[in-house]
Structures are given as structure tokens and as C-alpha cells.
Design a protein around this motif. Structure first.
Motif, PDB file in Angstrom:
ATOM      1  N   GLU A 210       0.829  -1.199   0.000  1.00  0.00           N
ATOM      2  CA  GLU A 210       0.000   0.000   0.000  1.00  0.00           C
ATOM      3  C   GLU A 210       0.870   1.259   0.000  1.00  0.00           C
ATOM      4  OE1 GLU A 210      -3.009   0.344  -0.476  1.00  0.00           O
ATOM      5  OE2 GLU A 210      -3.273   2.473  -0.007  1.00  0.00           O
ATOM      6  N   ALA A 211       1.932   1.221   0.806  1.00  0.00           N
ATOM      7  CA  ALA A 211       2.820   2.383   0.868  1.00  0.00           C
ATOM      8  C   ALA A 211       3.439   2.656  -0.499  1.00  0.00           C
ATOM      9  CB  ALA A 211       3.911   2.158   1.913  1.00  0.00           C
ATOM     10  N   VAL A 212       3.893   1.580  -1.140  1.00  0.00           N
ATOM     11  CA  VAL A 212       4.510   1.774  -2.460  1.00  0.00           C
ATOM     12  C   VAL A 212       3.455   2.254  -3.466  1.00  0.00           C
ATOM     13  CG1 VAL A 212       5.631   0.596  -4.380  1.00  0.00           C
ATOM     14  CG2 VAL A 212       6.322   0.104  -2.028  1.00  0.00           C
ATOM     15  N   ARG A 213       2.323   1.622  -3.459  1.00  0.00           N
ATOM     16  CA  ARG A 213       1.262   1.996  -4.396  1.00  0.00           C
ATOM     17  C   ARG A 213       0.918   3.480  -4.229  1.00  0.00           C
ATOM     18  NH1 ARG A 213      -1.527  -2.509  -5.284  1.00  0.00           N
ATOM     19  NH2 ARG A 213      -1.804  -2.811  -3.036  1.00  0.00           N
ATOM     20  N   THR A 214       0.773   3.863  -2.988  1.00  0.00           N
ATOM     21  CA  THR A 214       0.413   5.255  -2.716  1.00  0.00           C
ATOM     22  C   THR A 214       1.501   6.223  -3.180  1.00  0.00           C
ATOM     23  OG1 THR A 214      -0.839   4.539  -0.785  1.00  0.00           O
ATOM     24  CG2 THR A 214      -0.279   6.870  -0.909  1.00  0.00           C
ATOM     25  N   GLY A 215       2.745   5.778  -3.094  1.00  0.00           N
ATOM     26  CA  GLY A 215       3.850   6.672  -3.437  1.00  0.00           C
ATOM     27  C   GLY A 215       4.044   6.864  -4.939  1.00  0.00           C
ATOM     28  N   VAL A 216       3.408   6.043  -5.737  1.00  0.00           N
ATOM     29  CA  VAL A 216       3.654   6.061  -7.181  1.00  0.00           C
ATOM     30  C   VAL A 216       2.445   6.612  -7.939  1.00  0.00           C
ATOM     31  CG1 VAL A 216       3.986   4.591  -9.188  1.00  0.00           C
ATOM     32  CG2 VAL A 216       5.277   4.150  -7.100  1.00  0.00           C
ATOM     33  N   ASP A 217       2.715   7.486  -8.879  1.00  0.00           N
ATOM     34  CA  ASP A 217       1.657   7.978  -9.780  1.00  0.00           C
ATOM     35  C   ASP A 217       1.821   7.292 -11.133  1.00  0.00           C
ATOM     36  OD1 ASP A 217      -0.040   9.225 -11.462  1.00  0.00           O
ATOM     37  OD2 ASP A 217       0.513  11.273 -10.882  1.00  0.00           O
ATOM     38  N   ARG A 218       0.889   6.423 -11.434  1.00  0.00           N
ATOM     39  CA  ARG A 218       1.034   5.577 -12.625  1.00  0.00           C
ATOM     40  C   ARG A 218       0.905   6.345 -13.932  1.00  0.00           C
ATOM     41  NH1 ARG A 218       1.074  -0.222 -11.907  1.00  0.00           N
ATOM     42  NH2 ARG A 218       1.988   0.321 -13.903  1.00  0.00           N
ATOM     43  N   GLU A 219       0.694   7.646 -13.852  1.00  0.00           N
ATOM     44  CA  GLU A 219       0.596   8.439 -15.076  1.00  0.00           C
ATOM     45  C   GLU A 219       1.963   8.998 -15.491  1.00  0.00           C
ATOM     46  OE1 GLU A 219      -2.200   8.579 -16.656  1.00  0.00           O
ATOM     47  OE2 GLU A 219      -3.242   7.453 -15.071  1.00  0.00           O
ATOM     48  N   LEU A 220       2.875   9.031 -14.548  1.00  0.00           N
ATOM     49  CA  LEU A 220       4.179   9.627 -14.833  1.00  0.00           C
ATOM     50  C   LEU A 220       5.055   8.679 -15.654  1.00  0.00           C
ATOM     51  CD1 LEU A 220       4.825  11.239 -11.332  1.00  0.00           C
ATOM     52  CD2 LEU A 220       3.914  12.290 -13.420  1.00  0.00           C
ATOM     53  N   PRO A 221       6.178   9.200 -16.173  1.00  0.00           N
ATOM     54  CA  PRO A 221       7.097   8.345 -16.939  1.00  0.00           C
ATOM     55  C   PRO A 221       7.659   7.209 -16.087  1.00  0.00           C
ATOM     56  CG  PRO A 221       7.762  10.669 -17.028  1.00  0.00           C
ATOM     57  CD  PRO A 221       6.564  10.601 -16.162  1.00  0.00           C
TER      58      PRO A 221
ATOM     59  N   LEU B  32       7.472  -1.725 -15.539  1.00  0.00           N
ATOM     60  CA  LEU B  32       8.247  -0.500 -15.722  1.00  0.00           C
ATOM     61  C   LEU B  32       9.395  -0.724 -16.682  1.00  0.00           C
ATOM     62  CD1 LEU B  32       8.342   1.063 -12.155  1.00  0.00           C
ATOM     63  CD2 LEU B  32       6.798   1.509 -14.068  1.00  0.00           C
ATOM     64  N   ILE B  33      10.056  -1.854 -16.548  1.00  0.00           N
ATOM     65  CA  ILE B  33      11.185  -2.146 -17.433  1.00  0.00           C
ATOM     66  C   ILE B  33      10.722  -2.202 -18.883  1.00  0.00           C
ATOM     67  CG2 ILE B  33      12.867  -3.911 -18.091  1.00  0.00           C
ATOM     68  CD1 ILE B  33      13.197  -4.598 -15.192  1.00  0.00           C
TER      69      ILE B  33
END
Lengths: 224, 224, 224, 224
Positions: free
Chosen positions: D74-85, D140-141
Motif C-alpha cells: 500500500e505504501a509503495v502503491r500510494t507513493g507512485v503515480d502511474r501516469e508519470l514516466p 516499468l522495465i
DNA sequence: AATGAATGAGTGTTCATTCAT
DNA sequence: AATGAATGAACACTCATTCAT
């Protein structure tokens, strides 16, 4: 401490001491209420040693059942001469049985009360022994039936001899009743001061033998 | 859940539900293995309520014993007409007994197995009931002895009538044996598929009545 | 029994058998779940002998760690020729490492999993070995950095050479990451059928070397 | 006591207190060395209550794993914006990851060390979480690979574009290495004073991103 | 009338470790 | 060089029972 705390004894001896303590404790407290702590203390050893030798409470109890069952059947077997007439064999067997149960009340409690009330596995263990005894009694009944006709002990009015329907089921019930009566009398004799093994055996013999005899001769009680 | 969880019922009803659950649990698991948790859940109530009504595990068990003992003796009493002949009374009593034990195996287990293996107090509770039954059977034996001489059922060669030594102890042993045999046969009948209460009663009646008859007529088996 | 029970062998040999058994047991069961009983039995000796030679469970475990750590570093050292170029050394070292961990899963488990999860003392023991390896890798990184500028492998636009901020901390982190990646890949390769030591080494080499190269050339990824 | 002993609280709250205590104890002592007594005391409750709510040590540990795994993802998910590069996503994810592990060292120990060394069941529980993360990194890769060709960040001499052999297995190995490196760096950052989550993330980002970039552009390191 | 929350005291079982030989 | 005999101390787990509402 029931046993003098002598150290460093061979395994076989220690195991017997443990079984002695266990039989006593199981017989008096009951399977569940008996604690391994108490057994170990009574045996004069530490609990881990009991586990090292007997594995678990269940295994220990099973070992008790086996030892006591073996001793009981052995006592009866030794008391009976299979060459004698059936009634004599029954009499000797009953006397041996009542003598043994009187002298080993804890062992008898383990077999008769505890083992039958704490799990199928234990019950099966005694059931094996019991079946052996029931089979023996059944043999005696049949033998008695065979010898009953030629020289019937009482007035045979030439009526129908042995009931052809006295089949397996019937005999099984009779043997069951006889063994059950013996088991109950054992408890009764143990609990009633002044009743000897011989008296208990005589009572049951009186009760059973004439009844069986009459039965063989085809004069059963018929339900209304 | 054995009982539908209806809320707010009068105390008397709740108590019976608890006793039902307790008898079932004690009968199947055994006294010690039965947990108050399981009983409460089976009764559909919370544990504190069980304690509020029945006080403690011991008291609950005692209440079970009393209720079941009362029900059993009541069943036998109801099944017997004290005006009929002794053999008929015995026959009816046995049938009532075997019928009841077959229909209430858990209650019978509580009385016959559990109560006798978990402390003097419980054992005394059933002992009272048992003595009542033994006393009843003793009466029947004596009554039968009295009626045996005048119109003996079988060929009485006019031999010695009733044994003057057939004293109290003797009769007590006989009654004990008969009751013990009945108890054993109850367990046997319950465990053996296809054996009805009537058959069990007949088996025991055959075994016992003729034997008693012979005995009354002064022809006991005599030890060598 | 894992070892044939030959009696009377020199101490050194027995000790190795014990360590073999211990590594296997610790590796498979874990430090705490491994029992001295099991280790002794697997080694084919009695428990007191294990204590006589290895003193205690802790000492035994420490001895395992030392032996396995020594064997692993020795394997890597042997696999590398310090005269060759840095990338070749890294490649050879990785291959030796993955080969060893694949062939000694229990030893690797002891070092990588068990020793790090059961007390500071054990962890320190492996930390020593790990630092040795990290130091070796750090050397290689620095050596690579030195050789990177003159004949950069890729298009160096003559930009800023090696980052003056690529200080000790920076390099330590890189070495740490590389070693950590290797450790993880070892577990992954062991658990994934069909992945050879060579493939694991190639994967990591690809991942790391180019990255390090770019880094040396002063083109680091810069946080937003 | 870690928690003030306030009595009579709702179950949900108590359960969280217990999990807090359990995570701390498991994380510091290890699964096997942690005793239920210690956990109960640290939670400020009696042992039976822990069992009433969490069933067993195994279940309690599983509950810890689940809670901590959920919190970490959850912490990781929250920290990431899936719209960014992709690189920004990786950077944010790593920062969130290192931040979380730094702030919850015991939870991280439970997931990373304890759960993987004490039984398949526990390991499977974390493996699920780990696969989720590895899958995310793999995405991501691949995304990075797609975006790498058109506007390659560094001098693309128009050489061979993305390696056609960069298949699934290859990418899986890379993701595995990256995640493994991150896991190792987390422990390193926690153990090395003065290393912040941001620094750890930057180190790994430098290490990985350029490497991946080069790799995408078809300039892999080739084994001799 | 009824219950959710809580526990003291005990159980069976295991283990690292030592003693006597 | 090696072992059978033995244990103190702990652990996971359960249960009858009570308190506060």
C-alpha cells in the motif's frame, strides 16, 4: 514417591516402573485427569524420561492397556486346564478372573473403565482382549451344549432336545451376558468388603450354569 | 448449533436446553474432554449464562446425572405392572430398560460410563439409582422364590425345596449379576446393529430365569 | 543415517562428519528448529560426542558458518585471476559465486538465511565474510572507474569525467547493491528450474556493468 | 509493557495491539525464538486472549505477514503515480519502499527475513506480495524499453535497437535482480547510520537505470 | 435475562545439556 | 574414543471460571 529413587537403571526396568506408576495413576485418577507429571513423580523419574521411553500420553496408556490385558488373559489361561469338563473350566476361569481383578484393581480399572471411555483406539485395544475371552466362553457353552443331551443333569422329559435355533447370535448374546455379569461382579466384589473371589465365582456359576443347562435342554423362557 | 438461538426464554426452558446439550456432550466426549465452551455453544447460549444457572462444571454434570437417572428409573417403573407375576415383571422391566438405553445412548453413557469414572461424588449419585434397581430386582427374585415351590415351572421331583442358605448376601450377588449382565448387554445391543431391545431382553431372560428357577429348587451348581 | 557408522575414527574426521550433518540440518530446518538429536543421528554419533567436540549448539553453528564462509570465499577467490581486466574478474567471480551457491544450497542457506536471523553474534560472523567480498567488488569498481576514462567503452562526448562526488559512500552503496542483487539472484536461480549459474551471472553482469560504466562517465540518473 | 494496560477494549483494537506486539517480537527475536508469553506481555494482555483472537502461533504469524505485506504494498502503491514516466515511477516507488522499510524495521524483518526462513506456508505468503512487486517492476522495465528507442536518453548511434532476445526470462531476471538489490540495500541502509531512504533510492536508481538503458539500446555486456 | 472481554493455573511435549561409565 | 541414562527449563496451547455491562 512410590519407588525408591535409585539412579541409573537399565531401560527395561525403568519402563516397568513407569508402567506401574502409570497403571496406578490412570486407574485411580482416570485417563484425562492423570497428569504425566504425577506419573513421572510416582515412577521416581523426570518427565522427559517418560517421554523418551514411552513417547506420549497416548502411547503410554496403550502400553498400560496391552500389559494389563496380557497379564489378565495370561492369569485366566494359566488358571484353566483345557482337558477338564466344561463346567470345571468355567469355574476355574471365573475364579482366576475374580482373583486377578481383586488383586489388581487399578489394572482392572484401566481395562474395564478407562480404556473404554477415552477414544476408539483404546477401546479397540481392550475389545481384542475381550473378544478372546468371549470366544473362550462361547466354546465352553457350545461344549456344554454338546455334553448336555446324552446325560442331561435334570429330568429330560424326552422333549425336543437342543434348540436348533440356538444359533450364533443367540450364543453370542449369552456369552456376552455372562462376561458382562462377570465384569460387573468384579467391580461389586471389589467394592463389597467380605466378598471373596471364590464367592463371586460361585454366585455367578450358580446363576449361569443351571440356566445354560436348562436352555440347552430346550426349555427356554418364552416371552408372553 | 443444536438449538435454534431464540432469545429471552424462561429459565426453566433454558436450563433444559443446557442439560440436553450437556448430556450430549458429556456422553460423547466424556466428562473431562467435554468443554464448557462446547456445551454452551451447543445449547445456543453464552458461557456465563451456563454458569449463572448451573454454577460449575461439577454441578452441571451432577444435574445431568440426576435428570438422566430419574428418567431411566421412571421409564422402568412405568414399564412394569407390579400386580403381574414376577417373571412378567422382570421381562417388562428389562424391555423398558433396554428400550430406554437404546433411545438415549448419551444419557446411558453418562450414567454407566462417565459418572462412574470421574470421582466418588458422581459415582455415589448413580449408585443410589442403581441400588434402587437392584433392590427391585431382589424383590422379584425373592417373590419368584416364594412362588417357585408350590407350582414349580419344571419337573420338581419333590426334592429339597428352596435352599435355606439362599440368604441376603446370596440374593444380593444374584441381583448384582443380573443387573450387571443387563448393563453389559445394553452396551452390546447398542453397539451391535440388528439387535433390538426385545431381543436383548429375551436373551437375558433366557439366561437368567431358568437359572434362577433351578437355583430356587435347590439344585445349585456346587464347586468341586 | 547419512553417514556409515564406522567406529573409532580420528577426531578431525568425526568433526567434519558432524559439521556436514549440522550444515545440512541447519540449512534445511533452520537454526532453532534443528535439534542436536537430529544432527547427532545424521552424523552417526551419539549426542555427547557432539558436545565433546563442538561444545554447544551455538559453537557448532558458528563452526558451520566459519567453514561454509571459508569455502565460499575460497571458491570465489579460486575462480578469479587478479591479473585480468576488472570486468573479466567480476564475471569470473560471479560465475564462481553462483556455481558454488547452486552446488551447496544448505551451506548457502546457513550463511544467507540462518546466520543473519539468529543473533548478532552469528550475523557478525557472516558480516566479516560479506565485507571481504564487498571490498573486493569495491576494488573492481574503482579499478573499472580508473580504466573507464581513457578508453571509455561507449560514446564519451568528452563530457565531465568521473563524478568527483563518487566518494566512498557512493561506491559502498553500489557495491552493496551489486552484492545484494547477486545474493537475491542466487536464491532465485536455485528456486527457478532451468536457470544456470552462467545465466544468472550473465543477467547480473548485463544489469550491472553497463550501469556502472555510464555512471563512471558522469551521466548519472538525477532525481527530479 | 509496550502498551498501557487499559482494560475492556473492543476486539478489533486488541487485535491490532496484539499484532503490533507480535510484529515487534517476531521481527526482533525471530519466529521460533519469539514466545507467545512475551508477545502477550508486550501486548498487555494474557496469553489465552491472544489464542482466543489469533488462534495459534502460526496463525498469528500469518496475520502479521499479511498485515505487513499489505501495508508495504500500500505504501509503495500510494507513493507512485502511474501516469508519470517509467523512470519517475521507479524512483518514486523505490523512495516509498526505502522510506517504509526504514520506518518499520520489524515489519520488514518479518517479511524479508523471518517469513522466508520458517516454512513453505509463510514463504508463500510473502512470495505473493513479492511477485506483485516484481510484476510492477517488470512493467516499468518493459515500458522503459518501449520509450527508450525513439528518444534515447544518450547517444544512440542508430545501432541495433532493442535486443530481440530480451525475452521474458531475461526481463524476469532483471526485475528479480533489481528487487533483490533493493531488498539488500534496505537492510544496508537500516544498518548504516547516515544513509537516508532518498540516498538509498538514488544509489539504486543510478545503478539500475543507466544499466537498463544501455541494455535496451542493445549494448549488452557479452561474456568472453 | 444475557453477554463480550478477560485470565490463573495447568497440560502435554520438546530441547539443550550433563553425568557416570 | 564414545555412550546410555537422565534432567531443568521452557514452550504452545487449553480450560474452567469471573468481571463489567
Amino acid at each position: 514417591m512410590g519407588t525408591v529413587k535409585t539412579k541409573r537403571m537399565p531401560r527395561a526396568v525403568r519402563e516397568q516402573q513407569m508402567l506401574d506408576a502409570a497403571v496406578r495413576t490412570f486407574g485411580q485418577r482416570g485417563y484425562m485427569a492423570a497428569s504425566m507429571d504425577e506419573i513421572a513423580e510416582l515412577a521416581g523419574v523426570s518427565k522427559p524420561l517418560v517421554y523418551l521411553y514411552l513417547n506420549s500420553k497416548e502411547d503410554l496408556f496403550t502400553a498400560c492397556i496391552r500389559r494389563e490385558a496380557g497379564a489378565l488373559t495370561e492369569a485366566v489361561r494359566t488358571g484353566v486346564d483345557r482337558e477338564l469338563p466344561a463346567d470345571r473350566q468355567l469355574w476355574d476361569g471365573l475364579r482366576a478372573f475374580f482373583t486377578y481383578t481383586a488383586e489388581h484393581p487399578d489394572g482392572w480399572s484401566v481395562l474395564h473403565l478407562q480404556a473404554r471411555t477415552h477414544g476408539e483406539g483404546f477401546a479397540a485395544e481392550v475389545a481384542a482382549m475381550r473378544e478372546e475371552i468371549v470366544a473362550f466362553v462361547t466354546q465352553l457353552i457350545v461344549a456344554a451344549a454338546r455334553s448336555a443331551l446324552p446325560h442331561s443333569r435334570t429330568c429330560s422329559r424326552g422333549g425336543t432336545p437342543i434348540d436348533p435355533d440356538l444359533g450364533e447370535g443367540e450364543v453370542a448374546g449369552l456369552a456376552e451376558a455372562l462376561v458382562g455379569a462377570a465384569e460387573s461382579l468384579a467391580a461389586w466384589a471389589n467394592a463389597t468388603p467380605g466378598v471373596t473371589a471364590r464367592q463371586a465365582a460361585a454366585t455367578l456359576m450358580n446363576f449361569a450354569w443351571a440356566g445354560l443347562g436348562n436352555l440347552m435342554e430346550g426349555r427356554p423362557w418364552s416371552p408372553p
